[in-house]
Design an enzyme around this catalytic site. Structure first.
Site, PDB file in Angstrom:
ATOM      1  N   LYS A   1      41.536  36.754  38.254  1.00  0.00           N
ATOM      2  CA  LYS A   1      40.847  37.627  37.300  1.00  0.00           C
ATOM      3  C   LYS A   1      39.414  37.896  37.746  1.00  0.00           C
ATOM      4  O   LYS A   1      38.891  39.006  37.582  1.00  0.00           O
ATOM      5  CB  LYS A   1      40.858  36.985  35.908  1.00  0.00           C
ATOM      6  CG  LYS A   1      40.126  37.808  34.825  1.00  0.00           C
ATOM      7  CD  LYS A   1      40.761  39.176  34.607  1.00  0.00           C
ATOM      8  CE  LYS A   1      39.995  40.000  33.575  1.00  0.00           C
ATOM      9  NZ  LYS A   1      40.163  39.523  32.188  1.00  0.00           N
TER      10      LYS A   1
ATOM     11  N   LYS B   1      29.755  38.266  31.318  1.00  0.00           N
ATOM     12  CA  LYS B   1      30.307  36.913  31.247  1.00  0.00           C
ATOM     13  C   LYS B   1      31.289  36.682  32.392  1.00  0.00           C
ATOM     14  O   LYS B   1      31.229  35.679  33.103  1.00  0.00           O
ATOM     15  CB  LYS B   1      30.974  36.705  29.894  1.00  0.00           C
ATOM     16  CG  LYS B   1      31.597  35.329  29.658  1.00  0.00           C
ATOM     17  CD  LYS B   1      33.084  35.300  29.929  1.00  0.00           C
ATOM     18  CE  LYS B   1      33.858  36.122  28.925  1.00  0.00           C
ATOM     19  NZ  LYS B   1      35.345  36.011  29.131  1.00  0.00           N
TER      20      LYS B   1
END
Length: 297
Positions: free
Chosen positions: A178, A246
């Site tokens: 990811k 983030k």
């Protein structure tokens, strides 16, 4: 037909809410938990099913379930719902399965896997890509890390909302994949922003330019889905700059741990930081173009 299972779903944000709904549509029994209880109540009312329920704590949602699925915000949020007071993990039944769709650090994924193994619970770190539209349409890409056994148990369940479901390696591998995904998106949006401003400054018809180049080597999901809205100045599509920062933070931390340089990711992360400071943190990641002036055609 997929076996009917009892599933707890923790986290009903823009991604989790439609994912939980797909599980219900697939015939499973679904108990939801959300930190803001009103969201769980609204989800339950919308579900209007005797197979749907809500619980006031992660532990109560997880107790007695075949599978627990989490989709929250970050490392700290995941630690709270799994390990905190009334956390889900200690309430889970030995032999059950935990699937985490949160995008967290690879270190957190490995921590969850180790804690679950001590309780004889299977675990899979399975972050998703595809945004709110992918979640609503049941067409997410899911990158999975964990054991083959956990993967084989989880895949039939994830097919309710996943289109591409790939096992990439051991615990933490899904999260690392990811990170690579987000690094690719950041780089593409950086180039796409500059390309759009170039066509505008040159006085080109941007829609015709899109038609001309989107069928060649420059083609990307971001180009086809965000070029038109970036030109219009529309940036409300669910995945906010705050969340991208983030994710890029995790990617940069992991790159540093591995002794790698990531100059493009660092640059785009800096650009996103500037946009956050200007108040655009809740806008879609394609708002990256806002930091570039249009120029004079």
């Amino acid at each position: 037909m997929t076996e009917t299972l009892s599933i707890a779903f923790l986290g009903l944000g823009v991604m989790g809410s439609p994912m939980a709904r797909h599980l219900l549509s697939a015939g499973h029994r679904v108990t939801v938990y959300n930190r803001t209880a009103s969201k769980a109540e609204a989800w339950l009312e919308d579900a209007a099913s005797d197979r749907a329920a809500s619980a006031p704590t992660p532990a109560e949602a997880a107790a007695g379930q075949d599978i627990v699925i989490s989709c929250v915000g970050n490392d700290e949020d995941l630690a709270e719902v799994l390990f905190g007071e009334n956390g889900a993990l200690d309430a889970m039944t030995p032999g059950s399965l935990l699937i985490d769709h949160t995008t967290v650090s690879a270190g957190m994924a490995r921590r969850v896997d180790e804690a679950a193994a001590m309780l004889d619970i299977g675990a899979l770190d399975a972050p998703v890509s595809g945004g709110q539209a992918g979640a609503e349409n049941g067409a997410l890409a899911i990158m999975c890390g964990g054991s083959e056994k956990a993967m084989s148990r989880a895949k039939p369940v994830m097919q309710a909302y996943g289109k591409t479901i790939i096992h990439v390696g051991a615990a933490g591998a899904g999260q690392t994949a990811k990170m690579a995904n987000q690094m690719c998106i950041a780089g593409v949006l950086g180039g796409l922003s500059e390309a759009i401003r170039l066509t505008q400054a040159a006085g080109l018809d941007t829609n015709r330019t899109l038609q001309a180049i989107s069928g060649g080597a420059a083609q990307s999901w971001q180009m086809e889905n965000r070029w038109p809205t970036m030109v219009k100045g529309e940036f409300d599509f669910g995945f906010a700059i705050d969340w991208m920062r983030k994710d890029l933070g995790y990617a940069l931390d992991e790159a540093g741990r591995l002794g790698l340089d990531a100059p493009v990711t660092e640059m785009v992360d800096k650009f996103y930081a500037e946009l956050q400071q200007s108040g655009a943190g809740r806008q879609d990641t394609s708002a990256l173009i806002k930091r570039l002036p249009k120029g004079n055609p």
